[in-house]
Design an enzyme around this catalytic site. Sequence first.
Site, mmCIF file in Angstrom:
data_model
loop_
_atom_site.group_PDB
_atom_site.id
_atom_site.type_symbol
_atom_site.label_atom_id
_atom_site.label_comp_id
_atom_site.label_asym_id
_atom_site.label_seq_id
_atom_site.Cartn_x
_atom_site.Cartn_y
_atom_site.Cartn_z
ATOM 1 N N LYS A 194 70.296 85.205 -10.507
ATOM 2 C CA LYS A 194 68.921 84.871 -10.111
ATOM 3 C C LYS A 194 68.216 86.181 -9.739
ATOM 4 O O LYS A 194 68.406 86.718 -8.655
ATOM 5 C CB LYS A 194 68.953 83.914 -8.912
ATOM 6 C CG LYS A 194 67.786 82.949 -8.825
ATOM 7 C CD LYS A 194 66.443 83.590 -8.556
ATOM 8 C CE LYS A 194 66.252 83.997 -7.115
ATOM 9 N NZ LYS A 194 65.010 84.798 -6.941
ATOM 10 N N GLU A 269 75.037 92.546 0.569
ATOM 11 C CA GLU A 269 74.585 93.930 0.713
ATOM 12 C C GLU A 269 73.175 93.836 1.274
ATOM 13 O O GLU A 269 72.264 93.393 0.582
ATOM 14 C CB GLU A 269 74.638 94.611 -0.662
ATOM 15 C CG GLU A 269 74.768 96.103 -0.542
ATOM 16 C CD GLU A 269 73.424 96.751 -0.622
ATOM 17 O OE1 GLU A 269 72.833 96.978 0.459
ATOM 18 O OE2 GLU A 269 72.955 97.019 -1.735
ATOM 19 N N CYS A 302 67.770 100.396 0.296
ATOM 20 C CA CYS A 302 68.504 99.921 1.471
ATOM 21 C C CYS A 302 69.159 101.061 2.239
ATOM 22 O O CYS A 302 69.353 100.952 3.439
ATOM 23 C CB CYS A 302 69.529 98.883 1.053
ATOM 24 S SG CYS A 302 70.528 99.407 -0.325
ATOM 25 N N GLU A 399 64.028 97.761 9.702
ATOM 26 C CA GLU A 399 63.919 98.316 8.357
ATOM 27 C C GLU A 399 62.468 98.156 7.875
ATOM 28 O O GLU A 399 61.950 97.049 7.843
ATOM 29 C CB GLU A 399 64.865 97.561 7.427
ATOM 30 C CG GLU A 399 64.809 98.052 6.000
ATOM 31 C CD GLU A 399 65.889 97.425 5.120
ATOM 32 O OE1 GLU A 399 65.904 96.194 4.985
ATOM 33 O OE2 GLU A 399 66.709 98.182 4.580
HETATM 34 P P1 NAI Z 1 64.655 88.665 0.188
HETATM 35 O O1 NAI Z 1 65.956 88.828 0.867
HETATM 36 O O2 NAI Z 1 63.821 87.477 0.540
HETATM 37 O O3 NAI Z 1 64.879 88.600 -1.420
HETATM 38 C C1 NAI Z 1 66.005 89.074 -2.102
HETATM 39 C C2 NAI Z 1 66.487 88.022 -3.093
HETATM 40 O O4 NAI Z 1 66.857 86.854 -2.374
HETATM 41 C C3 NAI Z 1 65.429 87.570 -4.102
HETATM 42 O O5 NAI Z 1 66.047 87.319 -5.339
HETATM 43 C C4 NAI Z 1 64.926 86.275 -3.498
HETATM 44 O O6 NAI Z 1 64.379 85.395 -4.446
HETATM 45 C C5 NAI Z 1 66.182 85.716 -2.889
HETATM 46 N N1 NAI Z 1 65.973 84.760 -1.796
HETATM 47 C C6 NAI Z 1 64.950 84.719 -0.897
HETATM 48 N N2 NAI Z 1 65.099 83.681 -0.060
HETATM 49 C C7 NAI Z 1 66.246 83.045 -0.417
HETATM 50 C C8 NAI Z 1 66.941 81.900 0.084
HETATM 51 N N3 NAI Z 1 66.495 81.210 1.117
HETATM 52 N N4 NAI Z 1 68.104 81.555 -0.521
HETATM 53 C C9 NAI Z 1 68.586 82.267 -1.564
HETATM 54 N N5 NAI Z 1 67.951 83.340 -2.082
HETATM 55 C C10 NAI Z 1 66.803 83.737 -1.520
HETATM 56 O O7 NAI Z 1 63.837 89.988 0.381
HETATM 57 P P2 NAI Z 1 62.247 90.192 0.277
HETATM 58 O O8 NAI Z 1 61.555 89.065 0.970
HETATM 59 O O9 NAI Z 1 61.884 90.460 -1.116
HETATM 60 O O10 NAI Z 1 62.062 91.526 1.105
HETATM 61 C C11 NAI Z 1 62.034 91.459 2.524
HETATM 62 C C12 NAI Z 1 62.758 92.629 3.148
HETATM 63 O O11 NAI Z 1 64.130 92.548 2.792
HETATM 64 C C13 NAI Z 1 62.323 94.000 2.660
HETATM 65 O O12 NAI Z 1 61.194 94.453 3.343
HETATM 66 C C14 NAI Z 1 63.546 94.804 2.980
HETATM 67 O O13 NAI Z 1 63.548 95.158 4.344
HETATM 68 C C15 NAI Z 1 64.690 93.842 2.732
HETATM 69 N N6 NAI Z 1 65.294 94.053 1.397
HETATM 70 C C16 NAI Z 1 66.483 94.701 1.312
HETATM 71 C C17 NAI Z 1 67.034 94.989 0.082
HETATM 72 C C18 NAI Z 1 68.326 95.714 -0.058
HETATM 73 O O14 NAI Z 1 68.537 96.378 -1.051
HETATM 74 N N7 NAI Z 1 69.249 95.583 0.867
HETATM 75 C C19 NAI Z 1 66.347 94.635 -1.160
HETATM 76 C C20 NAI Z 1 65.127 93.894 -0.969
HETATM 77 C C21 NAI Z 1 64.633 93.640 0.267
#
Ligand code: NAI
Length: 495
Positions: A194, A269, A302, A399
């Site tokens: 996904k 991660e 990250c 973050e």
């Molecule tokens: P997010 O954690 O919501 O999204 C990442 C993935 O998870 C996407 O594919 C999204 O569709 C999916 N997702 C979201 N809600 C979900 C749920 N309830 N169940 C299953 N999958 C779900 O991150 P978002 O909202 O794009 O970014 C928010 C913050 O997260 C950023 O500002 C950053 O701080 C952090 N982040 C960290 C990352 C990393 O590489 N560790 C990458 C992206 C965001």
Amino acid sequence: MTVTVDKNVEEFTTTARQLFIDGQWVPAASGKTFQTPDPATGETLAHVAEGDAEDIDRAVRAARKAFDDGPWGRITPSERGKIIWRIGDLILEHADELAQLESLDNGKPFAAARAGDIPASADLFHYMAGWATKIEGNTINISAPYLPGANFHTYTLREPVGVVGQIIPWNFPLMMAAWKLGPALTTGNTVVLKPAEQTPLTALRLAELIAEAGVPDGVVNVVTGFGETAGAALAAHDLVDKIAFTGSTEVGRLIVQAATGNLKRVSLELGGKSPNIVFNDASPQAVEGAANAIFFNHGQNCVAGSRLFVQQDRFDEVVEGVARIASSIRLGPGLDEDTEMGPLVSDEQLRRVTGYLESGKNEGATAVSGGGRHGDKGYFVQPTVLTNTRPEMKVVREEIFGPVVVAAPFQSLDEIAAIANDTPYGLGAGIWTQDISKAHALAKKIRAGTVWINCYNVTDAAQPFGGFKQSGWGREMGHEVLEAYTEVKAVTAQL
Ligand code: NAI
Ligand code: MG
């Protein structure tokens, strides 16, 4: 000058994209689509099928069938490795096209994607291809003291976990798909992937290349859609044996809860707030190194070196140097050849990052460079250096995931490990010094999954990557990742 867009990229962005389930391109069951914007303008870039729980269920069943009955588990490890190697080759053959798609969808400069994301993704598949023939168990001499005189032959098998759900973010879209798919495939699992709703395009192009490489139908399925619907359904599905997630710590917790139903395996991660530590005796390269540590990928990273600690004597010089670099970075659309930093990925991230900048300034921090939005079109943020922060400020603790570094002075080696470790996260850390014994002694004290000495952001398919503390569970890449995608079976025979 603007990069000339490949005709495949044009087709990809002008015709609506479908879901890849059981080797077929199909619309979402609901018939719905959503749009992914060009972050440099905010205008629609492409339309993509909006998969939901029903599509996830179809994809999981296809992956289940491909795992339980399909050819994937029966082909030889050597053949599996060759197919995975071909995926790497196909990525390199289509490198320009993939870099253009990534640049358009994510906003990162074409040159950065072409030099970094794309070859690194290919390398990941090439590295993982070699493991297919090297998944081994052990033979063990057991004692069984409660069965005197008996004689046994015991060995272990390393078997695939089964059907794996993989949920990935938007910051390195193709690379995150590679980091997830490579190890899952080499160990013989089947997958439902996904992609992030902000950046679905390269994963869909990759699915075409995966089919072309010879991966059988149903082994890799790609369902685009939103996190709360498609992502949540995948994390909760009872026929999924493992979920691998990269994204926010907040959603990481939801994934863990969703996994409790069938107690599926979970690897995570998550976020970071990584310390980057510059000592008085650091070489002059530390200045550029500190700038790169935070501004690489617009800080949407990250492991970004988002807390810069500089030993007292060098504080002014290093901070001024990083601020000078920040002010000189050319912002623009990813496909513009002069661009050094593109927009953030989305309006949501623009608001999140500028919200942090406001909060920092309101609490008394000083923006030595940048400090706000750049322009009024697209999602651009000025590269920013904040000083005069206090340890309890939100900009220091949370973050930000944008081109924003908080800089603070420190006195001595004795105090810096505790300062660096004063965070719920533990993903990365940087140490800049010419004293090798100091560097290695400090590396041992840092509670983080990766420590870089006189460099930063160096990742490699052979190097394990992951987090201590709230930065995650498990490791990606290296041979360590193979454990996350296999189950160990002990077989004991009485002789
Ligand atoms: P997010 O954690 O919501 O999204 C990442 C993935 O998870 C996407 O594919 C999204 O569709 C999916 N997702 C979201 N809600 C979900 C749920 N309830 N169940 C299953 N999958 C779900 O991150 P978002 O909202 O794009 O970014 C928010 C913050 O997260 C950023 O500002 C950053 O701080 C952090 N982040 C960290 C990352 C990393 O590489 N560790 C990458 C992206 C965001
Ligand atoms: Mg979210």
